[in-house]
Design a protein around this motif. Sequence first.
Motif, short mmCIF file in Angstrom:
data_model
loop_
_atom_site.label_atom_id
_atom_site.label_comp_id
_atom_site.label_asym_id
_atom_site.label_seq_id
_atom_site.Cartn_x
_atom_site.Cartn_y
_atom_site.Cartn_z
N GLU A 139 0.81 -1.23 0.00
CA GLU A 139 0.00 0.00 0.00
C GLU A 139 0.84 1.28 0.00
OE1 GLU A 139 -3.29 0.64 -0.28
OE2 GLU A 139 -3.67 -1.49 -0.58
N ASP A 140 2.00 1.25 0.61
CA ASP A 140 2.81 2.47 0.72
C ASP A 140 3.75 2.67 -0.48
OD1 ASP A 140 4.31 0.26 1.47
OD2 ASP A 140 5.52 1.38 2.91
N VAL A 141 3.66 1.81 -1.49
CA VAL A 141 4.51 1.90 -2.67
C VAL A 141 3.63 2.21 -3.88
CG1 VAL A 141 6.08 0.63 -4.19
CG2 VAL A 141 6.17 0.27 -1.71
N GLU A 142 4.05 3.22 -4.64
CA GLU A 142 3.29 3.60 -5.83
C GLU A 142 3.43 2.53 -6.91
OE1 GLU A 142 4.07 6.91 -9.10
OE2 GLU A 142 3.25 7.80 -7.25
N VAL A 143 2.31 2.16 -7.51
CA VAL A 143 2.32 1.20 -8.61
C VAL A 143 2.70 1.95 -9.88
CG1 VAL A 143 0.96 -0.45 -9.97
CG2 VAL A 143 0.51 -0.18 -7.50
N PRO A 144 3.78 1.54 -10.55
CA PRO A 144 4.16 2.24 -11.79
C PRO A 144 3.24 1.87 -12.94
CG PRO A 144 5.63 0.39 -11.40
CD PRO A 144 4.70 0.46 -10.21
N ARG A 145 3.12 2.78 -13.89
CA ARG A 145 2.31 2.48 -15.08
C ARG A 145 3.13 1.59 -16.01
NH1 ARG A 145 2.26 4.36 -20.30
NH2 ARG A 145 3.71 6.04 -19.79
N PRO A 146 2.53 0.48 -16.46
CA PRO A 146 3.25 -0.36 -17.43
C PRO A 146 3.46 0.41 -18.73
CG PRO A 146 1.28 -1.48 -16.57
CD PRO A 146 1.22 -0.07 -16.10
N ALA A 147 4.60 0.20 -19.37
CA ALA A 147 4.90 0.89 -20.63
C ALA A 147 3.92 0.50 -21.73
CB ALA A 147 6.33 0.58 -21.06
N TYR A 148 3.31 -0.68 -21.61
CA TYR A 148 2.37 -1.16 -22.63
C TYR A 148 0.94 -0.70 -22.38
CZ TYR A 148 1.67 -4.62 -18.94
OH TYR A 148 1.43 -5.22 -17.74
N TRP A 149 0.72 0.14 -21.40
CA TRP A 149 -0.62 0.58 -21.05
C TRP A 149 -0.73 2.09 -21.24
CZ3 TRP A 149 -3.35 3.90 -18.12
CH2 TRP A 149 -4.68 3.60 -17.86
N GLY A 150 -1.80 2.53 -21.90
CA GLY A 150 -1.98 3.97 -22.10
C GLY A 150 -3.27 4.27 -22.83
N GLY A 151 -3.36 5.49 -23.29
CA GLY A 151 -4.61 5.94 -23.88
C GLY A 151 -4.51 6.30 -25.34
N TYR A 152 -5.70 6.51 -25.88
CA TYR A 152 -5.86 6.95 -27.25
C TYR A 152 -6.80 8.15 -27.27
CZ TYR A 152 -4.06 2.43 -28.91
OH TYR A 152 -3.28 1.34 -29.17
N ARG A 153 -6.62 8.98 -28.25
CA ARG A 153 -7.57 10.07 -28.53
C ARG A 153 -8.22 9.77 -29.87
NH1 ARG A 153 -4.72 13.99 -27.43
NH2 ARG A 153 -5.72 14.60 -25.50
N VAL A 154 -9.57 9.77 -29.88
CA VAL A 154 -10.33 9.61 -31.12
C VAL A 154 -10.58 11.01 -31.66
CG1 VAL A 154 -12.47 8.79 -32.17
CG2 VAL A 154 -11.46 7.53 -30.23
N HIS A 155 -10.13 11.26 -32.89
CA HIS A 155 -10.36 12.53 -33.57
C HIS A 155 -11.55 12.35 -34.53
CE1 HIS A 155 -6.70 14.46 -32.15
NE2 HIS A 155 -6.05 13.35 -32.42
N PRO A 156 -12.74 12.81 -34.13
CA PRO A 156 -13.91 12.59 -34.98
C PRO A 156 -13.80 13.30 -36.33
CG PRO A 156 -14.57 13.25 -32.77
CD PRO A 156 -13.09 13.48 -32.88
#
Length: 194
Positions: A139-156
């Motif tokens: 609980e006292d350790v920050e979970v790092p973001r995996p390099a393979y995980w992230g977001g996308y932006r949809v440009h309509p």
Amino acid sequence: MEQFHIWFSQVHGSGLAEPNAMILSTVEPSGAPRGRTVLMKGYDSSGLRFFTNYRSRKGRALDVEPRVSVVFPWHQMARQVMIMGGVERLDDEENDRYFRSRPRGSQIGAWVSEQQSSPVRGRAELDERYERLSRAWPEDVEVPRPAYWGGYRVHPVEMEFWRGSPDRMHDRFRYVLVGGEPADGTWEVERLSP
């Protein structure tokens, strides 16, 4: 996006469960379409954002064909919005910021699903992996973001707004981006036959 904001605000204010749930369709490398429900995690004048595992089936499809179709099926309010457009990955800063805002269990879950969409032997394998990673990041350790995980932006480049009517005289109007390029910002609006 201004029209989308008006409708989304109304739906969000109605108490409808998960108004940000959207059906995201991609094109498989084989050419076949594939849809699934994901959660929109924000929008602005540049488009909609969602997050996922880049190694997932949808992530691999977007690497090959970075165009999507999105549907918001707000059936309880007799409305839906259909969007088509291109996608781009979000930068690390935005990905990190959103990842830190997620519940701890969801952060660990992103690591558990490193091979998202791949077969597993059973639920026990996933549960064991979750427990092991939970111990690795107490609980006292920050979970790092995996390099393979992230977001996308949809440009309509096209958005259709549909409002149902009991007599099947539905209201439909479509916005089409002139020239198909978001940089222009000029939209044509047309009413469609029900």
